[in-house]
Scaffold this motif. Structure first.
Motif, short mmCIF file in Angstrom:
data_model
loop_
_atom_site.label_atom_id
_atom_site.label_comp_id
_atom_site.label_asym_id
_atom_site.label_seq_id
_atom_site.Cartn_x
_atom_site.Cartn_y
_atom_site.Cartn_z
N GLU A 114 -0.58 -15.00 -3.61
CA GLU A 114 0.28 -13.92 -3.78
C GLU A 114 -0.18 -12.54 -4.07
OE1 GLU A 114 5.25 -13.48 -3.96
OE2 GLU A 114 4.16 -13.96 -5.60
N LYS A 115 -0.23 -11.55 -3.54
CA LYS A 115 -0.61 -10.16 -4.08
C LYS A 115 0.33 -9.75 -5.16
CE LYS A 115 -2.44 -8.58 0.33
NZ LYS A 115 -2.35 -7.67 1.57
N PRO A 116 -0.08 -9.23 -6.37
CA PRO A 116 0.70 -8.72 -7.30
C PRO A 116 1.76 -7.69 -6.73
CG PRO A 116 -1.57 -8.35 -7.91
CD PRO A 116 -1.33 -8.61 -6.35
N SER A 117 1.47 -7.03 -5.87
CA SER A 117 2.62 -6.08 -5.26
C SER A 117 3.71 -6.80 -4.76
CB SER A 117 2.17 -5.19 -4.22
OG SER A 117 1.00 -4.54 -4.78
N ALA A 118 3.58 -8.12 -4.27
CA ALA A 118 4.88 -8.67 -3.47
C ALA A 118 5.92 -8.94 -4.57
CB ALA A 118 4.33 -9.99 -3.14
N THR A 119 5.83 -8.78 -5.87
CA THR A 119 7.13 -8.90 -6.84
C THR A 119 7.67 -7.45 -6.77
OG1 THR A 119 5.57 -8.52 -8.62
CG2 THR A 119 5.70 -10.66 -8.16
N PHE B 232 -0.93 -3.97 1.20
CA PHE B 232 -0.18 -3.88 -0.48
C PHE B 232 0.55 -4.89 -0.67
CE2 PHE B 232 -1.55 0.52 1.20
CZ PHE B 232 -2.05 0.86 0.04
N GLY B 233 1.25 -5.41 0.28
CA GLY B 233 2.16 -6.57 -0.13
C GLY B 233 3.28 -6.17 -0.72
N PHE B 234 3.96 -5.03 -0.76
CA PHE B 234 5.47 -4.90 -1.12
C PHE B 234 6.27 -5.61 -0.49
CE2 PHE B 234 2.84 -1.13 -2.75
CZ PHE B 234 2.95 -1.12 -4.12
N ASN C 148 -0.08 3.98 -1.69
CA ASN C 148 -1.04 4.07 -2.66
C ASN C 148 -0.52 4.75 -3.97
OD1 ASN C 148 -4.22 3.48 -3.18
ND2 ASN C 148 -3.74 5.86 -3.71
N ASN C 149 0.20 5.51 -3.81
CA ASN C 149 0.80 6.16 -5.09
C ASN C 149 1.62 5.17 -5.96
OD1 ASN C 149 -0.17 8.87 -4.30
ND2 ASN C 149 1.78 9.55 -3.38
N ILE C 150 2.32 4.40 -5.07
CA ILE C 150 3.42 3.53 -5.87
C ILE C 150 2.34 2.41 -6.60
CG2 ILE C 150 5.03 1.65 -5.48
CD1 ILE C 150 6.06 3.19 -3.22
N GLN C 151 1.27 1.96 -5.81
CA GLN C 151 0.50 0.84 -6.35
C GLN C 151 -0.32 1.56 -7.78
OE1 GLN C 151 -1.93 -2.32 -4.01
NE2 GLN C 151 -3.46 -0.39 -4.60
N GLU C 152 -0.59 2.80 -7.61
CA GLU C 152 -1.51 3.17 -8.67
C GLU C 152 -0.43 3.27 -9.89
OE1 GLU C 152 -3.52 6.71 -7.81
OE2 GLU C 152 -5.07 5.82 -6.60
N LEU C 153 0.81 3.87 -9.76
CA LEU C 153 1.79 4.10 -10.77
C LEU C 153 2.09 2.64 -11.51
CD1 LEU C 153 4.26 6.70 -9.33
CD2 LEU C 153 2.58 6.84 -11.36
N ILE C 154 2.19 2.00 -10.59
CA ILE C 154 2.44 0.20 -11.29
C ILE C 154 1.36 -0.25 -12.01
CG2 ILE C 154 2.79 -2.25 -10.49
CD1 ILE C 154 4.30 -1.13 -8.11
#
Length: 339
Positions: free
Chosen positions: A2-7, A30-32, A320-326
């Motif tokens: 599972e991708k980290p973004s999935a959470t 991304f896997g959100f 990508n913005n969201i992923q970088e902030l996380i």
């Protein structure tokens, strides 16, 4: 695995079918968890959010102090704008509640710039009217007289990414370009653009195209006073934000035949109208109805950004913005981070 973004769950507001198509397509990398609401975000609809740490909003969503307080109570950590403008977000309130805010500062400047020029050409050569006439077997040219763009003076207010793209198009048509911005672009000067003060730009321009953000300094930059110094029969184009134009004043100028052409892709009260099919409804907004009654006014419904390239960039940059902030609590493209 599972991708980290999935959470992480993202709640989207003011979504249209195309938003869902593009974001779901590019979220594969991304896997959100994605949740879509077609309603606008406001104090009532904020209650729809459940277990989301991110909200994604658009130009007409209300993200004021009261809404942000509710988002904080729901443990929202990021407000991601899928647009460049952020005048609808209370940044101080977001900072107070420790909510990060990001945007898409440049998705496709060409999309908006090309639409602005399309509005100029349509108003000038009246191709929309010619199309309807010919379909009704009316081949008369009466009432379709236009003018050569070549040699005309176009005033460009704001020479950021979009304004710069528009300037280059205008130069390609052989226009003289006057520009106003808080920062002078040396590259545009080399192309022959002349930077001036606003008063000079308003006085000398045959066409004025607005490409600046909406803030306390630019609100109603087109008002009774600025209209009074413009050329008779001036053309005004606004593909930026509705609040740049004081609508009542431009209506008066249209009635007095001071403004010869008006093209708007944005409108001060658009949140009640745009992005909706109201063809079977009675529109109670008398101002927009008055505007649309003029034969020399062209209204499009915040369509300038609407290209495949732009929607692709909006989805990719937002995610990508969201992923970088996380992952890093920062964004490499600093112009994308607001708080």
């Amino acid at each position: 695995m599972e991708k980290p973004s999935a959470t992480y769950k993202i709640s989207f507001f003011s979504t249209q079918p195309y938003d869902k198509i593009f974001f779901e397509k590019y979220n594969a990398d991304f896997g959100f968890q994605l949740e879509f609401f077609d309603t606008q975000l406001n104090l009532k609809t904020v209650q729809l959010i459940s277990n989301s740490s991110i909200v994604c909003v658009f130009v007409n969503d209300c993200v004021d102090d009261a809404v942000i307080a509710e988002l904080a109570a729901k443990k929202v950590e990021i407000i991601a704008l899928r647009c460049a403008g952020f005048n609808n977000v209370d940044l101080e309130a977001a900072k107070k509640h420790n909510i990060r805010v990001c945007r898409v500062p440049a998705y496709s400047p060409q999309a908006v710039a090309e639409h602005a020029m399309a509005m100029i050409l349509t108003l000038n050569r009246k191709t929309h009217k010619a199309y309807n006439r010919v379909r009704e077997q009316n081949f008369s040219l009466n009432g379709l007289l236009g003018f050569d763009l070549f040699g005309k003076t176009i005033g460009v207010v704001g020479t950021g990414n979009i304004g710069k793209a528009f300037v280059k198009i205008a130069i390609g048509f052989g226009c003289r370009v006057l520009a106003f911005d808080v920062a002078v672009d040396a590259q545009l000067e080399q192309l022959g653009v002349v930077y001036s003060d606003l008063d000079t730009l308003f006085k000398e321009s045959d066409i004025i195209s607005l490409h600046c953000p909406l803030n306390e300094n630019t609100k109603h930059i087109i008002d009774a006073q600025s209209l009074s110094v413009m050329k008779k029969n001036v053309m005004i184009i606004n593909t930026s934000r509705g609040g740049l134009i004081e609508t009542s004043s431009v209506i008066d100028a249209l009635k007095e035949e001071k403004v010869g052409y008006l093209g708007i892709d944005v409108y001060e009260q658009e949140e009640k109208l745009f992005f909706k099919d109201l063809s079977a409804d009675i529109i109670k907004d008398d101002v927009i109805q008055r505007l649309m009654s003029f034969p020399n006014v062209l209204v499009t419904a915040h369509q300038a950004f609407f290209t495949e390239e732009a929607l692709t960039q909006i989805a990719l940059v937002t995610l990508n913005n969201i992923q970088e902030l996380i992952q890093k609590n920062s964004i490499e493209n600093q112009s994308a981070l607001l708080v």
